[in-house]
Motif scaffolding. Structure first.
Motif, PDB file in Angstrom:
ATOM      1  N   LEU A 109       0.828  -1.202   0.000  1.00 50.70           N
ATOM      2  CA  LEU A 109       0.000   0.000   0.000  1.00 50.70           C
ATOM      3  C   LEU A 109       0.862   1.252   0.000  1.00 50.70           C
ATOM      4  CD1 LEU A 109      -2.862   1.079   0.045  1.00 50.70           C
ATOM      5  CD2 LEU A 109      -2.848   0.890   2.546  1.00 50.70           C
ATOM      6  N   ARG A 110       1.953   1.250   0.749  1.00 50.86           N
ATOM      7  CA  ARG A 110       2.863   2.398   0.738  1.00 50.86           C
ATOM      8  C   ARG A 110       3.416   2.641  -0.666  1.00 50.86           C
ATOM      9  NH1 ARG A 110       4.892  -0.310   5.281  1.00 50.86           N
ATOM     10  NH2 ARG A 110       4.088   0.549   7.221  1.00 50.86           N
ATOM     11  N   ASP A 111       3.802   1.558  -1.330  1.00 48.08           N
ATOM     12  CA  ASP A 111       4.337   1.690  -2.692  1.00 48.08           C
ATOM     13  C   ASP A 111       3.291   2.281  -3.636  1.00 48.08           C
ATOM     14  OD1 ASP A 111       6.748   0.643  -1.893  1.00 48.08           O
ATOM     15  OD2 ASP A 111       6.317  -1.403  -2.597  1.00 48.08           O
ATOM     16  N   LYS A 112       2.050   1.827  -3.523  1.00 49.54           N
ATOM     17  CA  LYS A 112       0.984   2.320  -4.399  1.00 49.54           C
ATOM     18  C   LYS A 112       0.696   3.793  -4.143  1.00 49.54           C
ATOM     19  CE  LYS A 112      -1.387  -2.111  -5.035  1.00 49.54           C
ATOM     20  NZ  LYS A 112      -2.630  -2.887  -4.788  1.00 49.54           N
ATOM     21  N   VAL A 113       0.668   4.182  -2.872  1.00 52.27           N
ATOM     22  CA  VAL A 113       0.405   5.583  -2.531  1.00 52.27           C
ATOM     23  C   VAL A 113       1.537   6.466  -3.055  1.00 52.27           C
ATOM     24  CG1 VAL A 113       0.219   7.230  -0.633  1.00 52.27           C
ATOM     25  CG2 VAL A 113      -1.060   5.080  -0.551  1.00 52.27           C
ATOM     26  N   ASN A 114       2.767   6.035  -2.844  1.00 52.41           N
ATOM     27  CA  ASN A 114       3.908   6.806  -3.353  1.00 52.41           C
ATOM     28  C   ASN A 114       3.855   6.955  -4.869  1.00 52.41           C
ATOM     29  OD1 ASN A 114       5.079   7.350  -0.875  1.00 52.41           O
ATOM     30  ND2 ASN A 114       6.340   5.501  -0.892  1.00 52.41           N
ATOM     31  N   MET A 115       3.464   5.880  -5.545  1.00 47.74           N
ATOM     32  CA  MET A 115       3.367   5.928  -7.000  1.00 47.74           C
ATOM     33  C   MET A 115       2.287   6.909  -7.449  1.00 47.74           C
ATOM     34  SD  MET A 115       4.637   4.931  -9.813  1.00 47.74           S
ATOM     35  CE  MET A 115       5.646   3.550  -9.248  1.00 47.74           C
ATOM     36  N   GLN A 116       1.151   6.916  -6.744  1.00 43.87           N
ATOM     37  CA  GLN A 116       0.082   7.850  -7.082  1.00 43.87           C
ATOM     38  C   GLN A 116       0.523   9.292  -6.882  1.00 43.87           C
ATOM     39  OE1 GLN A 116      -3.122   7.444  -8.378  1.00 43.87           O
ATOM     40  NE2 GLN A 116      -2.301   5.398  -8.832  1.00 43.87           N
ATOM     41  N   ILE A 117       1.253   9.547  -5.806  1.00 44.03           N
ATOM     42  CA  ILE A 117       1.728  10.913  -5.558  1.00 44.03           C
ATOM     43  C   ILE A 117       2.700  11.356  -6.651  1.00 44.03           C
ATOM     44  CG2 ILE A 117       3.064  12.355  -3.970  1.00 44.03           C
ATOM     45  CD1 ILE A 117       1.914  10.759  -1.656  1.00 44.03           C
ATOM     46  N   LEU A 118       3.617  10.455  -7.018  1.00 38.74           N
ATOM     47  CA  LEU A 118       4.563  10.786  -8.088  1.00 38.74           C
ATOM     48  C   LEU A 118       3.840  11.064  -9.403  1.00 38.74           C
ATOM     49  CD1 LEU A 118       7.460   8.219  -7.507  1.00 38.74           C
ATOM     50  CD2 LEU A 118       7.600  10.716  -7.317  1.00 38.74           C
ATOM     51  N   LEU A 119       2.834  10.227  -9.704  1.00 44.51           N
ATOM     52  CA  LEU A 119       2.102  10.376 -10.961  1.00 44.51           C
ATOM     53  C   LEU A 119       1.322  11.689 -10.992  1.00 44.51           C
ATOM     54  CD1 LEU A 119       1.384   8.913 -13.614  1.00 44.51           C
ATOM     55  CD2 LEU A 119      -0.567   7.896 -12.420  1.00 44.51           C
ATOM     56  N   CYS A 120       0.640  11.959  -9.892  1.00 45.37           N
ATOM     57  CA  CYS A 120      -0.143  13.198  -9.823  1.00 45.37           C
ATOM     58  C   CYS A 120       0.753  14.424  -9.805  1.00 45.37           C
ATOM     59  CB  CYS A 120      -1.028  13.186  -8.572  1.00 45.37           C
ATOM     60  SG  CYS A 120      -2.321  11.915  -8.594  1.00 45.37           S
ATOM     61  N   ASN A 121       1.897  14.300  -9.175  1.00 42.59           N
ATOM     62  CA  ASN A 121       2.850  15.405  -9.120  1.00 42.59           C
ATOM     63  C   ASN A 121       3.429  15.713 -10.501  1.00 42.59           C
ATOM     64  OD1 ASN A 121       4.328  17.330  -7.488  1.00 42.59           O
ATOM     65  ND2 ASN A 121       6.148  16.082  -7.909  1.00 42.59           N
ATOM     66  N   GLN A 174      -6.291  15.098  -4.639  1.00 44.23           N
ATOM     67  CA  GLN A 174      -7.137  15.571  -3.547  1.00 44.23           C
ATOM     68  C   GLN A 174      -7.923  14.433  -2.901  1.00 44.23           C
ATOM     69  OE1 GLN A 174      -9.582  18.600  -5.294  1.00 44.23           O
ATOM     70  NE2 GLN A 174      -7.870  20.038  -5.626  1.00 44.23           N
ATOM     71  N   LEU A 175      -8.286  13.433  -3.706  1.00 42.46           N
ATOM     72  CA  LEU A 175      -9.097  12.320  -3.205  1.00 42.46           C
ATOM     73  C   LEU A 175      -8.263  11.226  -2.539  1.00 42.46           C
ATOM     74  CD1 LEU A 175     -11.590  11.907  -6.191  1.00 42.46           C
ATOM     75  CD2 LEU A 175     -12.027  13.006  -3.989  1.00 42.46           C
ATOM     76  N   LEU A 176      -6.948  11.307  -2.686  1.00 40.61           N
ATOM     77  CA  LEU A 176      -6.095  10.222  -2.198  1.00 40.61           C
ATOM     78  C   LEU A 176      -6.207   9.965  -0.690  1.00 40.61           C
ATOM     79  CD1 LEU A 176      -4.056   8.078  -3.005  1.00 40.61           C
ATOM     80  CD2 LEU A 176      -2.245   9.788  -2.785  1.00 40.61           C
ATOM     81  N   PRO A 177      -6.222  11.002   0.176  1.00 39.92           N
ATOM     82  CA  PRO A 177      -6.324  10.712   1.621  1.00 39.92           C
ATOM     83  C   PRO A 177      -7.567   9.911   1.985  1.00 39.92           C
ATOM     84  CG  PRO A 177      -5.616  12.970   1.285  1.00 39.92           C
ATOM     85  CD  PRO A 177      -6.010  12.441  -0.066  1.00 39.92           C
ATOM     86  N   GLU A 178      -8.728  10.290   1.419  1.00 38.18           N
ATOM     87  CA  GLU A 178      -9.961   9.571   1.733  1.00 38.18           C
ATOM     88  C   GLU A 178      -9.914   8.146   1.183  1.00 38.18           C
ATOM     89  OE1 GLU A 178     -13.553   8.500   3.204  1.00 38.18           O
ATOM     90  OE2 GLU A 178     -12.308  10.229   3.709  1.00 38.18           O
ATOM     91  N   ALA A 179      -9.353   7.988  -0.010  1.00 38.17           N
ATOM     92  CA  ALA A 179      -9.244   6.650  -0.590  1.00 38.17           C
ATOM     93  C   ALA A 179      -8.357   5.762   0.280  1.00 38.17           C
ATOM     94  CB  ALA A 179      -8.668   6.731  -2.003  1.00 38.17           C
ATOM     95  N   LEU A 180      -7.254   6.336   0.785  1.00 36.16           N
ATOM     96  CA  LEU A 180      -6.354   5.576   1.649  1.00 36.16           C
ATOM     97  C   LEU A 180      -7.052   5.193   2.948  1.00 36.16           C
ATOM     98  CD1 LEU A 180      -3.619   4.375   2.359  1.00 36.16           C
ATOM     99  CD2 LEU A 180      -2.854   6.662   3.040  1.00 36.16           C
ATOM    100  N   ARG A 181      -7.825   6.127   3.520  1.00 35.26           N
ATOM    101  CA  ARG A 181      -8.557   5.816   4.754  1.00 35.26           C
ATOM    102  C   ARG A 181      -9.523   4.653   4.551  1.00 35.26           C
ATOM    103  NH1 ARG A 181      -7.802  11.355   6.180  1.00 35.26           N
ATOM    104  NH2 ARG A 181      -9.334  12.069   4.660  1.00 35.26           N
ATOM    105  N   ARG A 182     -10.177   4.627   3.416  1.00 33.52           N
ATOM    106  CA  ARG A 182     -11.136   3.553   3.139  1.00 33.52           C
ATOM    107  C   ARG A 182     -10.438   2.207   2.979  1.00 33.52           C
ATOM    108  NH1 ARG A 182     -15.548   6.156  -1.140  1.00 33.52           N
ATOM    109  NH2 ARG A 182     -16.348   7.789   0.281  1.00 33.52           N
ATOM    110  N   VAL A 183      -9.301   2.219   2.316  1.00 31.01           N
ATOM    111  CA  VAL A 183      -8.544   0.965   2.149  1.00 31.01           C
ATOM    112  C   VAL A 183      -8.077   0.449   3.499  1.00 31.01           C
ATOM    113  CG1 VAL A 183      -6.429  -0.055   1.221  1.00 31.01           C
ATOM    114  CG2 VAL A 183      -7.812   1.461  -0.209  1.00 31.01           C
ATOM    115  N   LEU A 184      -7.550   1.338   4.332  1.00 33.48           N
ATOM    116  CA  LEU A 184      -7.087   0.933   5.665  1.00 33.48           C
ATOM    117  C   LEU A 184      -8.245   0.393   6.499  1.00 33.48           C
ATOM    118  CD1 LEU A 184      -4.646   3.881   6.494  1.00 33.48           C
ATOM    119  CD2 LEU A 184      -4.018   1.503   6.001  1.00 33.48           C
ATOM    120  N   GLN A 185      -9.402   1.039   6.406  1.00 30.82           N
ATOM    121  CA  GLN A 185     -10.577   0.578   7.148  1.00 30.82           C
ATOM    122  C   GLN A 185     -11.027  -0.790   6.663  1.00 30.82           C
ATOM    123  OE1 GLN A 185     -14.305   2.800   6.584  1.00 30.82           O
ATOM    124  NE2 GLN A 185     -14.657   2.665   8.792  1.00 30.82           N
ATOM    125  N   ASN A 186     -11.035  -0.993   5.351  1.00 31.00           N
ATOM    126  CA  ASN A 186     -11.432  -2.299   4.796  1.00 31.00           C
ATOM    127  C   ASN A 186     -10.454  -3.395   5.215  1.00 31.00           C
ATOM    128  OD1 ASN A 186     -13.686  -1.261   3.523  1.00 31.00           O
ATOM    129  ND2 ASN A 186     -12.652  -0.932   1.565  1.00 31.00           N
TER     130      ASN A 186
END
Length: 220
Positions: free
Chosen positions: A167-179, A190-202
């Motif tokens: 999950l860390r790798d995927k989040v880092n990749m998304q940040i790099l791509l969006c950046n 902008q939606l990434l924090p909420e998406a990450l929260r949902r994945v962690l909750q699931n």
């Protein structure tokens, strides 16, 4: 959360500080609580069998007429009171080998009753303590369920650690791509924090469900 050495926009830098932390390896508190409750009940059931076998009238005299009536934190004082009778009976377990588990077994009961959050290694250690205690009063066969629980929890923690790293790798990749493409992918950033929260909750809900299912099958 941002990879080192990558150029970052102001939005990406701000996002990195707002992202939920991804735990390396953990057992969610709801699962911890049911594990500790299962440990407590399992130990009390075996203690009841033990006192029924070796100290039947004495245990009935204090109201221990069923496993639910046994008080885990009082067993060691009870055995101290009847130490001589226990030692005098042929083939009974040595009292000193039982008493050495006093502190750690009492800690299991304390954590269960007071709903105290435990680190993963501490929780695994409590299961090992419970295994040792059971074997001291009832032999190796009595600890089979707890040994399976210990293996299951270790597997769950290993899997949790692996999922967290992915999950860390995927989040880092998304940040790099969006950046790299802020005009096209700014909304995704902008939606990434909420998406990450949902994945962690699931992920947490899935672990709790799997642990509850295991306990129901193994300790029903």
């Amino acid at each position: 959360m941002l990879p080192e050495g990558s150029p970052v926009t102001e939005d990406a830098q701000e996002l990195s500080g707002s992202l939920p932390s991804i735990p390396k390896s953990s057992i969610p508190f709801p699962a911890q609580h049911v594990i500790l409750q299962a440990l407590q009940r399992h130990l009390e059931a075996h203690i009841f069998q033990f006192v029924q076998k070796w100290l039947l009238p004495e245990s009935h005299a204090i109201g221990w007429t069923c496993a639910e009536a046994v008080e885990l934190h009082k067993i060691f004082g009870f055995l101290t009171d009847y130490n001589q009778k226990l030692e005098a009976q042929p083939c009974s377990p040595p009292a000193h080998s039982i008493q050495r588990w006093n502190r750690v077994v009492s800690s299991i009961r304390h954590a269960s009753v007071h709903r105290i959050l435990q680190a993963p290694d501490t929780l695994l250690r409590m299961v090992r303590y419970a295994i040792g205690f059971l074997e001291s009063i009832a032999g190796v066969r009595s600890s089979r369920s707890l040994r399976r629980l210990h293996r299951f929890l270790k597997t769950m923690l290993t899997s949790s650690d692996r999922l967290a790293a992915q999950l860390r790798d995927k989040v880092n990749m998304q940040i790099l791509l969006c950046n790299a493409h802020p005009e096209q992918l700014g909304r995704r950033l902008q939606l990434l924090p909420e998406a990450l929260r949902r994945v962690l909750q699931n992920n947490e809900q899935s672990m709790v469900s799997q642990i509850q299912g295991f306990l129901q099958l193994e300790f029903a």
